[in-house]
Write a protein that holds these residues in place. Sequence first.
Motif, mmCIF file in Angstrom:
data_model
loop_
_atom_site.group_PDB
_atom_site.id
_atom_site.type_symbol
_atom_site.label_atom_id
_atom_site.label_comp_id
_atom_site.label_asym_id
_atom_site.label_seq_id
_atom_site.Cartn_x
_atom_site.Cartn_y
_atom_site.Cartn_z
ATOM 1 N N LEU A 1 -10.968 -2.136 -11.064
ATOM 2 C CA LEU A 1 -10.297 -1.123 -10.245
ATOM 3 C C LEU A 1 -9.334 -0.258 -11.054
ATOM 4 O O LEU A 1 -9.174 0.928 -10.746
ATOM 5 N N ILE A 2 -8.691 -0.833 -12.039
ATOM 6 C CA ILE A 2 -7.710 -0.045 -12.798
ATOM 7 C C ILE A 2 -8.329 0.629 -14.023
ATOM 8 O O ILE A 2 -7.623 1.359 -14.736
ATOM 9 N N ALA B 1 1.202 1.365 -10.815
ATOM 10 C CA ALA B 1 0.102 1.349 -9.852
ATOM 11 C C ALA B 1 -0.904 0.258 -10.181
ATOM 12 O O ALA B 1 -1.461 -0.391 -9.275
ATOM 13 N N SER B 2 -1.145 0.011 -11.462
ATOM 14 C CA SER B 2 -2.078 -1.040 -11.863
ATOM 15 C C SER B 2 -1.545 -2.422 -11.500
ATOM 16 O O SER B 2 -2.295 -3.290 -11.033
ATOM 17 N N THR C 1 -1.848 -2.839 -7.795
ATOM 18 C CA THR C 1 -3.232 -3.103 -7.409
ATOM 19 C C THR C 1 -3.545 -4.592 -7.489
ATOM 20 O O THR C 1 -4.183 -5.155 -6.595
ATOM 21 N N GLU D 1 0.826 -1.209 0.000
ATOM 22 C CA GLU D 1 0.000 0.000 0.000
ATOM 23 C C GLU D 1 0.861 1.262 0.000
ATOM 24 O O GLU D 1 0.487 2.269 -0.629
ATOM 25 N N SER E 1 -1.358 -6.976 -7.230
ATOM 26 C CA SER E 1 -0.599 -7.604 -6.144
ATOM 27 C C SER E 1 -1.316 -7.437 -4.814
ATOM 28 O O SER E 1 -1.346 -8.364 -3.985
ATOM 29 N N LEU E 2 -1.929 -6.270 -4.607
ATOM 30 C CA LEU E 2 -2.659 -6.026 -3.355
ATOM 31 C C LEU E 2 -3.878 -6.930 -3.249
ATOM 32 O O LEU E 2 -4.169 -7.474 -2.173
ATOM 33 N N LEU E 3 -4.595 -7.126 -4.338
ATOM 34 C CA LEU E 3 -5.753 -8.016 -4.327
ATOM 35 C C LEU E 3 -5.337 -9.463 -4.056
ATOM 36 O O LEU E 3 -5.976 -10.171 -3.271
ATOM 37 N N TRP F 1 -9.649 -6.769 -10.471
ATOM 38 C CA TRP F 1 -8.421 -6.049 -10.852
ATOM 39 C C TRP F 1 -8.696 -5.144 -12.060
ATOM 40 O O TRP F 1 -8.318 -3.959 -12.075
ATOM 41 N N TRP G 1 -7.720 4.394 -14.339
ATOM 42 C CA TRP G 1 -6.335 4.701 -14.698
ATOM 43 C C TRP G 1 -6.075 4.390 -16.168
ATOM 44 O O TRP G 1 -5.320 5.110 -16.834
ATOM 45 N N LEU H 1 1.937 1.824 -3.491
ATOM 46 C CA LEU H 1 0.813 2.314 -4.290
ATOM 47 C C LEU H 1 0.558 3.805 -4.038
ATOM 48 O O LEU H 1 0.349 4.578 -4.977
#
Length: 352
Positions: free
Chosen positions: A140-141, A109-110, A113, A79, A115-117, A137, A144, A82
């Motif tokens: 969310l992106i 950042a995409s 994201t 995070e 990786s965070l999920l 995924w 962007w 990000l």
Amino acid sequence: MSHSRRTIEQLLKQGALPVEHTDTAAKHLGIYPNKQSWLAFFDKALLIIGAVALALALVFFIAYNWIEMGKLGKFALVEGALVINIAAYVLLAFKRKSKLIQQLLLLIASVITGSLLALFGQVYQTGADTWQLFFGWAVLITPWVMIARFPMLWLLWLGLINAALLQYISAAPFFMSATPYLLRIGALAIVNTLMFILWWRFLESDTLTDKRHLAVAHLHWSTYVVGALSTYFITHLAILYVISDINALTAIFTLLSWVGWCVLIYWRFHQRSVNVLMLTFLCFSIIVVALFWAGKFVLNDFDAGGLFTLALLLIGMSSYAVAWLRKLANLEQQPLDDKNARTSLTDQGGKS
């Protein structure tokens, strides 16, 4: 670049340009890359490679130290990265500087994201299906992707949509009674063809190249990638009856869909404007479909006569396709007349 080469070739043939001045003319028209162009190329290439390497380094670092790192450390690292990326993007966007770096920051950042999920699903064992990860995924992106207008980011988004669709059809109970293989190929063919149409609509450029007003479609490299995906899946759909067990009615529908795709590609990249590479994709698809369907009727336990017939068919179709494509390529590279060639050399030489 090809326009400049054709200009010099025409002037040489007409004797308007001495041979000893060819290198000078080529430098004026930008045919030979100079020091600045090489530096710009390496600067851009290394910047992109470095950005992708940083994003992947974060993923591999967490994977390698998974056991040693606690939950808080893992989430704080991902995070934090990000937040830093988004903050850097906002700063550069506010100052209106470094458009490429802004796009690369959104690309990083995409990736983070996703990786965070994945991290959230692994740590808390949510039990979500794989398609939900890819679809979430992609959703969310999406903002962007729209903001960046970066082909690599668009391709990442399209890959996620394909992966989500593939996994959803394989896992959804609704499709268990149907033919999952047919649905997967059909859905991927539809999605990638629609994306290909949208791709060329937003990124296409038609220019007139010679006195015959032959329009040539100049497409972005990412359009060819999506076009290759569309070609593969629609071709796969057309030969599905030959390689799998589907009924005759479905086979007719798949063939009609493929024929519609062929007509669309022919109209867009031959009748409206010419693009030899896209027409090469079309020829490849026609040859593959024709061979598979011919093989279904002439092959009998791979007998010699059937294989010989297919070999002759392949040679004949390939030879005709190569001759047709070469003819189109020659038309596309039709040299300008003497007046236009001289004007082009004078104008471009003066600008340099």
